[in-house]
Design an enzyme around this catalytic site. Sequence first.
Site, PDB file in Angstrom:
ATOM      1  CE1 TYR A 159      -3.087  -2.954   0.195  1.00 55.99           C
ATOM      2  CE2 TYR A 159      -3.558  -2.424   2.481  1.00 55.99           C
ATOM      3  CZ  TYR A 159      -3.774  -3.205   1.372  1.00 55.99           C
ATOM      4  OH  TYR A 159      -4.675  -4.238   1.433  1.00 55.99           O
ATOM      5  CG  PHE A 191     -14.802  -3.754  -2.479  1.00 54.66           C
ATOM      6  CD1 PHE A 191     -14.707  -2.395  -2.237  1.00 54.66           C
ATOM      7  CD2 PHE A 191     -15.358  -4.159  -3.687  1.00 54.66           C
ATOM      8  CE1 PHE A 191     -15.148  -1.467  -3.157  1.00 54.66           C
ATOM      9  CE2 PHE A 191     -15.813  -3.240  -4.620  1.00 54.66           C
ATOM     10  CZ  PHE A 191     -15.696  -1.892  -4.353  1.00 54.66           C
ATOM     11  N   PRO A 192     -15.692  -4.223   1.974  1.00 50.64           N
ATOM     12  CG  PRO A 192     -15.361  -3.424   4.155  1.00 50.64           C
ATOM     13  CD  PRO A 192     -14.649  -3.670   2.860  1.00 50.64           C
ATOM     14  CG  LEU A 193     -17.743   0.277   3.238  1.00 51.19           C
ATOM     15  CD1 LEU A 193     -17.287   1.728   3.270  1.00 51.19           C
ATOM     16  CD2 LEU A 193     -18.699   0.008   4.392  1.00 51.19           C
ATOM     17  N   GLY A 248     -23.626  -3.409  -4.512  1.00 51.92           N
ATOM     18  CA  GLY A 248     -24.151  -3.903  -5.786  1.00 51.92           C
ATOM     19  C   GLY A 248     -25.570  -3.432  -6.057  1.00 51.92           C
TER      20      GLY A 248
END
Length: 288
Positions: free
Chosen positions: A66, A211-213, A216
Amino acid sequence: MHASAIAKAGTFDIGGTTTVNRLGFGAMRLTGPGVWGEPEDPQEAMRVLRRALELGVTLIDTADSYGPDVSEQLIRKALHPYPGDLVIATKAGLTRQGPGRWASVGRPEYLRQQVEMSLRNLGLERIELMQLHRIDPQVPLADQVGELAALQQEGKVAHIGLSEVSVEQLQEAQRTARIVSVQNLYNLGNRNAQPLLEHCEENDIAFIPWFPLATGELARQGGPLQRISEQIGAKPAQIALAWLLERSPVMLPIPGTSSVAHLEENLAAADLELTQEQMAELDRGASA
């Protein structure tokens, strides 16, 4: 919000010994565009990290790639000397060729070098959770995990985790070392890793959804997220996190942000309680 709010999400013992609050913080977005270089506002990035700890976060997830190095160095600058209950999880195994570009390298000598660099960048003598960022298909998995196990024997790594793996790959890695966590893509809109999550539940392995947020199609106008958002007065991202926390006791979401305001919104999800009906509606909406 108050620091006690995050405690409502409960705790999990990584490896049976390392206790963390289940709602953590992901430090990938504290870098520049494309996860490359310095952040636009380094001071705000450090404020985010310090505020996360004030609000009760005890698990921060980062990686050598990162920036590269930028995220780890910011964590040290903002938080060192670290409080005794803070667990910093980092990763090695992905190299960078520019903004948004990644390539896996799992040669044992490279993984060893990166663990040594992470120890230096973070100002630590031991990394509490060291994760293989990606399996390198060019190198036997036993060699990759075996090098992390050797570093564990040397006292430089406490626990070993994996990222983006199948149940079969996890089981293969377990023949070489004890694996206490996996980090896979999983959210309201993408549940392809459900078999892995169920395996983790059965074996008390931490499941860290990246990518929990993402939501879709559930975020569509008139969809279940909008309805539940209006019912309980919460933002869709907060509902997405509350759903993850409710979904499994081994789930450790690590939402990331470069903004203190968004951090506070995300962590407030620990205070949300979804009813069984709301959980079912979100489940139906995702499979529709």
